[in-house]
Design a protein around this motif. Structure first.
Motif, short mmCIF file in Angstrom:
data_model
loop_
_atom_site.label_atom_id
_atom_site.label_comp_id
_atom_site.label_asym_id
_atom_site.label_seq_id
_atom_site.Cartn_x
_atom_site.Cartn_y
_atom_site.Cartn_z
N PHE A 52 0.80 -1.53 0.16
CA PHE A 52 -0.24 0.08 0.12
C PHE A 52 1.08 1.13 0.10
O PHE A 52 0.52 2.29 0.15
N TYR A 67 4.49 0.33 -4.45
CA TYR A 67 3.57 -0.48 -5.51
C TYR A 67 2.90 1.12 -6.09
O TYR A 67 3.01 1.50 -6.68
N PRO A 68 1.35 1.73 -5.09
CA PRO A 68 0.74 3.03 -5.41
C PRO A 68 1.93 4.25 -5.49
O PRO A 68 1.63 5.04 -6.80
N GLY A 123 2.07 5.96 -8.95
CA GLY A 123 1.61 6.54 -9.33
C GLY A 123 2.33 7.43 -9.93
O GLY A 123 2.54 8.77 -11.20
N ASN A 168 -3.61 6.51 -10.92
CA ASN A 168 -4.33 6.36 -10.80
C ASN A 168 -4.00 4.44 -9.64
O ASN A 168 -4.61 3.44 -9.87
N PRO A 169 -3.31 4.76 -8.16
CA PRO A 169 -3.63 3.79 -7.94
C PRO A 169 -4.93 3.69 -6.88
O PRO A 169 -4.75 2.05 -7.19
N LEU A 170 -5.98 3.89 -7.22
CA LEU A 170 -6.71 3.59 -6.12
C LEU A 170 -7.19 2.86 -6.83
O LEU A 170 -8.48 1.76 -6.98
N PHE A 204 -6.43 -0.46 -7.36
CA PHE A 204 -6.47 -1.91 -6.51
C PHE A 204 -8.03 -1.99 -6.91
O PHE A 204 -7.69 -3.41 -6.62
#
Length: 429
Positions: free
Chosen positions: A215, A218-219, A223, A229-231, A234
């Protein structure tokens, strides 16, 4: 939650039949996943190599993929070392030397190097020697590329067999909710909360280290490098991460990993190469974070001082030897390889086996997340990532999804090697 509840009842009320049922349900689910592992790995990697002939700049894609595998492994093992040195997980555990025992199987550099080449073509499949299966698949894939048109009939057969295996595995994957109850329930029944207390610092270290990579690292890479967008990542990748947490098998999760990777906009031809190789060699949880913290734990427990040389050796083993984990449940081979390289007592493995299934859940989830992240990063850098597909990727429920639905609903892919310039780019963070 149901698995936790049933496991607690079986343990605290000594309900023998319930404990046996949970154990058998969990074992059958894992056995079903493992049943397809050998042929799945062989055909997936063979076909993935031959698919590279349809990809522009295939050699550069493969090279960048392997370099990113190594780079993220380096970051993960460095985090593991920092966390281990800050928390001293091997001190004050309450465990004694009688709790230590040598494992039944162990790994060494000689075994690792000589064990890659099989003595025959049958044994690797019957004894599930995944690294040897990977070796044979690579040889066959390269030979098929060299043969060209003469190999087409064999490749067509291989593609059909792979499709059959993936179809059957999707049926098994849809049993994941039932398997979850058995696996989680068995963990609670066998270990309870008292055992976790003895390994509290070590357990927290593994989960925190994996969480930082999963979390945080990787994000950050998504980014800054891929500029996505990392969200949203996921949201699209979560079904595979979720199944990996429960099944504790990167290879067993492979078909779902590849599906979510494609749905995140990675060209199918490239995803079919990167994901199978990642499922057998890309192990940030099992081969980087875990052996780093575990080596510090064993060193502290047996009062063996380690210095810069030993820490550099841990980094080397993690970055180079990650293929030893082979995408199956557990990381005993990788841990013994690390301990033997450092000269630490292999009896230390016995200390950690008791708690291993609980740790392996988070490790495998991290592994699989990394196996999706790298193809997205490389595709973005090569300008072949379908950003519209990435922006529209959504999560889905395993019990209401199958491979045919996935094919129908998968967004149209740009031809491999060709940027999706004609589309309206999605707004990304």
């Amino acid at each position: 939650m149901l698995g936790v509840l049933l496991g607690w009842v079986a343990r605290n009320w000594d309900v023998a039949w319930l404990g046996t049922t949970l154990t058998k349900v969990g074992e059958i689910f894992v056995q079903l996943l493992k049943l397809a592992v050998a042929p799945l790995v062989f055909f997936a990697i063979t076909i993935s190599i031959t698919n590279l002939r349809n990809v522009s700049n295939a050699a550069r894609l493969a090279t960048r993929t392997l370099l990113w595998f190594m780079a993220t492994s380096l970051i993960a093992v460095a985090l593991g070392l920092v966390i281990g040195l800050l928390t001293s997980p091997g001190s004050g555990t309450g465990l004694s030397a009688k709790d230590a025992a040598k494992p039944e199987t162990s790994g060494s550099w000689l075994d690792f190097l000589t064990g890659i080449i099989p003595t025959d073509i049958i044994t690797p499949f019957t004894e599930l020697q995944v690294l040897q299966i990977v070796f044979m698949a690579v040889v066959v894939g390269i030979a098929a590329l060299k043969l060209g048109a003469k190999a087409e009939p064999i490749l067509k057969l291989g593609e059909s067999v792979l499709a059959l295996l993936q179809k059957a595995l999707w049926w098994i994957i849809r049993l994941a909710p039932i398997g979850t109850i058995g696996l989680i329930g068995t963990a609670i029944k066998d270990y309870g909360w008292n055992l976790i207390g003895s390994y509290a610092t070590f357990t927290a270290d593994i989960y925190i280290g994996c969480a930082i990579v999963l979390f945080g690292v990787y994000p950050l890479l998504l980014g800054t490098v891929a500029k996505v967008n990392p969200l949203q990542f996921f949201k699209g990748a979560w079904p595979a991460i979720q199944l990996a947490f429960v099944s504790r098998s990167s290879v067993g999760t492979m078909p779902l990993t590849q599906k979510v990777t494609e749905r995140l906009g990675v060209p199918k031809e490239y995803a079919s190469f990167a994901v199978p190789f990642g499922s057998t060699t890309k192990m940030d949880g099992c081969a980087s974070i875990y052996p780093a913290i575990a080596a510090i734990f064993v060193g502290e427990f047996f009062h063996v001082d380690m210095g810069i040389k030993e820490y550099l050796l841990i980094v080397f083993v993690s970055v180079i030897g990650s293929a030893a984990t082979a995408g199956l449940t557990g990381a005993t081979v990788m841990l013994t390889l690390t301990l033997s390289t450092l000269g630490l007592p292999l009896e230390g493995v016995g200390l950690l086996l008791a708690i291993d299934p609980i740790l392996d859940m988070m490790r495998t989830a991290t592994n699989v997340a990394g196996q999706v992240v790298i193809p997205v990063l490389v595709s973005a850098k090569e300008k072949i990532l379908d950003r519209e597909a990435f922006a529209n990727a959504r999560s889905f429920s395993l019990d209401g999804w199958n491979s045919e639905d996935a094919e129908d609903a998968a967004p149209a892919q740009a031809p491999a090697g060709e940027p999706a310039a004609a589309r309206t780019p999605a707004t990304v963070g």
